[in-house]
Design an enzyme around this catalytic site. Structure first.
Site, short mmCIF file in Angstrom:
data_model
loop_
_atom_site.label_atom_id
_atom_site.label_comp_id
_atom_site.label_asym_id
_atom_site.label_seq_id
_atom_site.Cartn_x
_atom_site.Cartn_y
_atom_site.Cartn_z
N PRO A 272 0.44 -1.42 0.11
CA PRO A 272 -0.07 0.11 -0.22
C PRO A 272 1.01 1.06 -0.55
O PRO A 272 0.25 2.61 -0.79
CB PRO A 272 -0.90 -0.04 1.40
CG PRO A 272 -1.11 -1.23 1.08
CD PRO A 272 0.72 -2.29 1.43
N TYR A 273 1.96 1.49 0.27
CA TYR A 273 2.74 2.48 1.28
C TYR A 273 3.54 2.70 -0.03
O TYR A 273 4.09 3.87 -1.00
CB TYR A 273 3.87 2.30 1.66
CG TYR A 273 5.35 3.08 1.51
CD1 TYR A 273 4.76 4.37 2.04
CD2 TYR A 273 6.45 2.75 1.93
CE1 TYR A 273 5.84 5.61 2.23
CE2 TYR A 273 7.94 3.23 0.88
CZ TYR A 273 7.54 5.00 1.10
OH TYR A 273 8.58 5.65 1.92
N VAL A 274 4.05 1.47 -1.36
CA VAL A 274 4.53 1.76 -2.56
C VAL A 274 3.03 2.10 -3.75
O VAL A 274 3.86 3.36 -4.57
CB VAL A 274 4.97 0.70 -3.00
CG1 VAL A 274 5.65 0.61 -4.40
CG2 VAL A 274 6.32 -0.03 -2.12
#
Ligand code: NAP
Length: 216
Positions: free
Chosen positions: A130-132
């Site tokens: 999700p961060y990427v």
């Protein structure tokens, strides 16, 4: 130049504000989210603006009033939930880009993640994906604007002292890089218009930092 540093109270942010304040030609406005964080920056002679990235575009635009460049180096960090990944790393970045347009600030430097390609989202461990994805879409949003952007993709950040020696290119082998050196690369990019419209990865290496930034 007057530079708004978004995420100024962060580790890269503090190094960067220090570099800006030590320079002859530039001054910083530190965007922070708590009033009690202001005195650190005031002691450096920097201006401050207290705005939480969960506030509106207009609030961020007000903080950007009259600056010549914006650096986004905020991040929700690894200790918050996916909600903050969406609200800070994605929406906070996009709102800052929109605020730049509203405040008519053309120059924008984004501190991204090392690899924000679609393939990197697919390949990331599920907790990290999700961060990427958030960083991917923030980068894409910036590239779709007519802002004078630079997107910096640092390797794994460390708190070692900066060495002033880096490797900088569209693609480099994955590695580490001290936050102090990343701050110096951001600072160097502000002074080098050749970095406009470009994105590049940076890790520790063997090239003198200022020459490496100029070679972009
Ligand atoms: P950091 O020390 O965690 O700093 C992040 C800053 O963002 C903090 O000052 C924090 O404020 C601020 N922030 C968080 N939520 C906010 C909100 N709602 N409103 C306003 N500010 C908010 O990060 P860093 O180590 O300097 O790294 C900077 C960037 O590099 C991040 O964007 C990160 O995603 C990226 N990056 C990290 C790595 C890595 O290896 N860790 C690699 C590549 C890229 P407070 O000080 O108030 O908490």
């Amino acid at each position: 130049m007057k530079i708004l540093v978004v995420g100024a109270n962060g580790q890269i942010g503090k190094h960067l504000v220090g570099l800006i304040q030590d320079s002859e030609n530039h001054t910083a406005r530190a965007m922070i989210r708590k009033q009690e964080q202001a005195s650190y920056f005031e002691q450096l002679g920097a201006e401050t603006a207290v705005v939480d990235l969960e506030e509106g575009i207009e609030d961020i635009a007000k903080a950007a009033d009259g600056v010549n460049a914006i650096v986004f180096t905020a991040g929700s960090g690894p200790h918050t939930g996916k909600d903050k990944t969406i609200l800070i790393d994605l929406d906070g970045a996009v709102k800052t880009i929109e605020a730049a347009k509203l405040a008519k600030v053309k120059r924008f430097i984004m501190v991204s993640s090392f690899d924000t390609s679609r393939e990197a989202i697919q390949a990331a461990p599920s907790a990290f994906a999700p961060y990427v994805a958030a960083k991917h879409y923030a980068d894409e949003w910036l590239k779709a604007t007519d802002l004078d952007y630079t997107i910096i993709h640092p390797g794994a950040l460390t708190n070692e002292d900066g060495t002033g020696q880096v490797e900088v290119a569209t693609e480099v082998e994955r590695g580490e890089v001290p936050r102090e050196d990343v701050a110096a690369v951001i600072f160097g990019s502000l002074d080098n218009n050749t970095t406009i419209g470009k994105e590049f990865q940076v890790v520790s290496g063997t090239s003198p930092l200022n020459e490496a930034v100029k070679s972009i």
